[in-house]
Design an enzyme around this catalytic site. Structure first.
Site, mmCIF file in Angstrom:
data_model
loop_
_atom_site.group_PDB
_atom_site.id
_atom_site.type_symbol
_atom_site.label_atom_id
_atom_site.label_comp_id
_atom_site.label_asym_id
_atom_site.label_seq_id
_atom_site.Cartn_x
_atom_site.Cartn_y
_atom_site.Cartn_z
ATOM 1 N N GLU A 80 0.569 2.622 -7.316
ATOM 2 C CA GLU A 80 -0.749 2.278 -6.779
ATOM 3 C C GLU A 80 -1.829 3.099 -7.488
ATOM 4 O OE1 GLU A 80 -0.698 2.098 -2.481
ATOM 5 O OE2 GLU A 80 0.968 0.697 -2.483
ATOM 6 N N GLU A 121 -3.340 9.924 -0.137
ATOM 7 C CA GLU A 121 -2.039 9.263 0.046
ATOM 8 C C GLU A 121 -2.061 7.974 -0.765
ATOM 9 O OE1 GLU A 121 -1.172 7.481 3.764
ATOM 10 O OE2 GLU A 121 -3.213 7.581 4.520
#
Lengths: 605, 605
Positions: free
Chosen positions: A416, A407
């Protein structure tokens, strides 16, 4: 979130009586002319209307909105202009004396407000509320006029009070203490588009004239459904409510109760309220270790891990019904284990599908490892689970994985660095292995938001604010056009030469005149087959709050209805970092923002 | 003001049980070792003591003070030093993970803390509490030692833990997030001077070991009177209380109740609490008009206007019993009428003395004139009262005054330019007339205050902070020596050539080693005969709060016990402004602050 309901009345006999009456009828605040009288109007400095000692300083500040004299400081008539200026300055001096941090309201009478802007700029001690009709007030007069032609009406409809505010806003250089108070009118309902655009403005309150209320069957004063919806939109962006009526109205407590009910029905009260319109620097979990507070927020998402569990479940079913034998253990690697929520989803999925799994949890944050180790010894003592305190890109696995679960997604999908991390973890996966997620796509659209613009501007002293991307719970926002897909990443990416740079130009269209303040960024991700997580406003996964959108600012840009708005967006990569560059390319060519990642970038190590 | 009472225990079985027990026994917070154990001590990163999920992030932040491992990162033994550093950094990483804005405590073991300072400087994410014994802990061991000689004891008494903190403070460059937690000891009571000096430090809390409690006749645990006084001083500077005891102690609820009672007895709860240690820019009523909020605060002073009334009363009695006839009206001019409190004092005094007065109120603030005019029409409709909206220096009176009444004094006496204003108003006064006040004197003394120093430092980005004088409610302050008189002004000043410049050097002496952070400024004023208002700490008028002291900062200067401390202070005047310059002249020559009034001055127009 605390809203106020304010009672506005003119021609009252005493301010303190008005406050008393308002309070007794469930209002928190009153609004009235600053020249409200015990003695006749239009005082000289030496001929007071009321003494400052009438109320305490706290009451002047917290209970009163002062309506300044409704004069025209931008009149073409010089004498009138001069008189108006004197009257307004006299009012402001008195207001500043009574309120050291209070609120004054001034009404816009038309498009020309340059002199008013000059006064506001030099006198913004407390809050300025700019009173604007939501539609052209002239329209209301046609109801009573026999002689108005179609073309008269069309002409009046073309007058757009939003543009009065917009001119003033630029003239006062987007002053953050100046907000809008919008007045509704019983004779003309604003279009949906008109309302939507106002939601991008700093709306302090809406004025509901008492004439908007109608009696229902039980003889109670209520608002028509259409008005309820409109007012509901404003309440959802934290607009307060001002009820405007005359001193003899006996139904004021009904209005207040009704307004409070509307507020109750339309105000979000989720735990993340405090984040509305706030700009946050995006997390960099690859180079910074997350703290417990951040993990905790993500873990409490009621939807996200259920969908992960469902995705793992289906992948297990597909994989087991493949050629693999039922008794063989399926190797699942959790990449970025945090405090355990993904591993928990895997164990649940295994139990639900009666599968045997061996779980490797790879986590680079040594503090998260402490909690994971404890879980292995307690909650998961009977599971086949192994923890590795490693960066996934450097991890040497004892065996290869059937399924990778991660995730690593940010608000903009790849921000990210999930592409780089998952590419680095490719070596952990069997040739026929599955990656959950298997695809992620970013989206963007042009936005107007005076509040976000002000928040960015306030950072300019300390950071290169217009070259940063921010995570922000978008609230006071006008979506100028719908989001479109921008970049896509597929996992596993078995290309011979992986290239995670991207370059794209997208084109949008403006329906109305507006101001462009920047770009909203979103993503969706396909976990497995049809199981998708989305924060794209058009397809947002219901109830999920783990990710707020991103906001990429540009300096304010005036847009005309019908304008094409184009943006170039690049994802750039070098050895140390990844960064975005963005640039307005139509209707005019703007600067390239964040050149070389100088304002904001994501470190690879 | 919210205080907390914290329970400190070591060797506990579980953090959550400790919090539960503390809460059940009336404590808000707990303190314990960060390595508090369910499993054995001294964990490796992979061998957890407890998981982060044990408490919520809010609880980790608000309920826990973490005691870091009591290791010696400044040990002369390199191996020990290295081990200590690793252990401490491991603790800090874990604390930063659990608390995103929490509190860790570290114990000072002696005078050398340079390595610790380096760690603190780079790791100040939350609050650092530095645990210091209030007296040398070695002293406690002598109780049990037969072999200790007189000279051993003397030597130990010379060790001053305050200097441990002082060295650390300079090494961390006065970091504002680092505060002191002082531990009391049952075997050695600190001197009054020792306590007084600590009051100038940023005291977060005091640790009361349970062994300090004794049973009273009713078998309740209480503290001796001497300890109550000492702890009361710390509470008055907003120190919280930590009770330190062992896990088997059954009297913990008694300690908590007792601590709360002490807090209740010793915490000031006046309405101006929020101003403690805050730096305010002094008012400039001569060039800025005061707002209603400011007038209101001054008007609520319970003492000041009573003393003014008494002064006017005595002046009226003296004046009437003179050669004047009883029926003749006495002309009183109120210079700076504000919203009427001085005029009210005059009317009261006239009524009490059966005098006839004609009152002229001169006020330059047009907003205050509005309120005064209203009062003339309502409250004072039967009085012989006349209002003039004028600067007193330009006022042309219809007749001369018998008595001038003014309250133009600032915190430092003359800093709101009362000398210049009253000199300018001299022409309003009859040759034998009276001025109330008739004299004012400023006072100053050297201060240590880490909190004020930090507050000044935080302003340096925006203003020339070390060249400003501030108004501040002094709270966390150590008065290094008593205040001495500085400048004096007499009214009326009938000198042929009035000179309001002043120049003075004052000399003080330090009793203890300390840090000089600046100068406190005060004043007293003789209203009439023996009626005096004072904010000089030695003679402060009881209950009066209209004026807070001033603070003139200098950069921190280490002072040795016995040092002479000298300051030069100048009051300078030019055509536009008045300003002060201040300079440390002993024990060393410092810079002249505020040269030419560049940082801070008072405008004459």
């Amino acid at each position: 979130m605390n809203y106020y309901v304010c009672l506005h009345q003119e021609g009252i006999s005493s301010i303190s009586k008005l406050i008393h009456k308002a309070h007794a009828n469930n209002y928190n605040v009153v609004a009235t002319s600053i020249n409200a009288n015990m003695l006749p109007m239009d005082p000289l400095p030496t001929d007071p209307t009321y003494p400052a000692t009438l109320l305490s300083a706290v009451e002047w500040n917290s209970k009163m909105i002062f309506m300044l004299s409704d004069v025209d400081v931008d009149s073409p008539n010089e004498k009138l202009r001069q008189y108006s200026k004197e009257a307004l300055l006299r009012d402001i001096t008195w207001a500043e004396h009574l309120q050291n941090n209070g609120s004054v309201m001034v009404r816009l009478r038309g498009p020309n407000n340059d002199n008013l802007a000059d006064i506001i700029k030099t006198k913004a001690k407390g809050n300025w509320f700019v009173h604007v009709p939501i539609t052209n007030p002239e329209l209301t007069t046609f109801e009573h006029r026999q002689d108005a032609s179609e073309s008269d009406i069309e002409q009046a409809q073309a007058v757009d009070p939003w543009s009065w505010w917009n001119n003033l806003r630029f003239a006062i250089n987007h002053h953050p203490k100046v907000k809008v108070v919008l007045e509704l009118s019983d004779s003309d309902r604003p279009t949906r588009e008109n309302v939507r655009r106002w939601l991008g403005e700093p709306i302090e309150a809406i004025i509901i004239p008492s004439s908007l209320f109608v009696r229902n069957r039980n003889n109670y004063y209520v608002l028509l459904k259409e008005w309820q919806v409109i007012i509901g939109h404003f309440i959802s962006v934290r607009a307060n409510i001002i009820i405007s009526t005359n001193p003899n109205d006996n139904a004021i407590s009904q209005y207040a109760d009704y307004a409070k009910k509307l507020i109750n029905d339309n105000s979000d009260t989720h735990a993340l309220n405090n984040y509305e319109n706030m700009l946050e620097i995006p997390l960099q979990p690859l180079c910074d270790n997350l703290d417990s507070y951040t993990y905790e927020i993500f873990e409490t998402d009621p939807v996200k891990y259920k969908l992960y569990q469902e995705a793992v479940k289906q992948a297990l079913l597909d994989h087991v019904s493949d050629n693999e034998a039922k008794r063989k253990k399926i190797v699942v690697m959790v990449l970025g284990g945090g405090r355990g929520p993904l591993a928990r989803a895997v164990f649940n999925a295994a139990q639900l599908t009666n599968s045997k799994v061996r779980v490797y949890i790879i986590e680079k944050n040594p503090s998260a490892i402490r909690t994971l180790s404890n879980m292995v010894k307690t909650l998961w003592s009977k599971q086949d689970v192994h923890i590795f305190s490693k960066d996934m890109r450097e991890f040497q696995p004892p065996e290869l994985a059937d399924i990778l679960v991660s995730e690593l997604l940010g608000s903009f999908g790849d921000n990210e660095l999930s592409p780089e991390c998952l590419d680095g973890a490719l070596k952990l996966l069997k040739p026929n292995g599955i990656s959950i997620p298997c695809k992620s796509t970013s989206y963007m659209n042009p936005l107007m938001s005076a509040v976000l613009h002000n928040n960015v501007s306030q950072l300019t002293g300390t950071v290169p604010a217009f070259n940063c991307g921010y995570v922000a719970l978008l609230k006071n926002v006008y979506h100028i056009d719908e989001p479109q897909a921008l970049f896509e990443f597929i996992h596993p990416n078995r290309a011979a030469k992986v290239d995670n740079t991207r370059d794209m130009e997208l084109h949008f269209k403006a329906v109305s005149d507006c101001v462009l303040n920047g770009v909203g960024g979103y993503f969706d991700t396909q976990l497995y087959k049809d199981i998708v997580l989305s924060i794209n406003p058009l397809t947002h996964t219901p109830g999920m709050f783990s990710w707020f959108p991103m906001f990429f600012p540009i300096h304010p840009h005036k847009i005309k209805a019908g304008d094409r708005i184009s943006f170039k967006f690049r994802r750039c990569v070098d050895k140390e970092k990844v960064w975005y560059e963005w640039q307005l390319t139509a209707p005019e060519l703007g600067d390239v923002h964040n050149v070389g990642g100088k304002g904001y970038n994501m470190k690879l190590g």
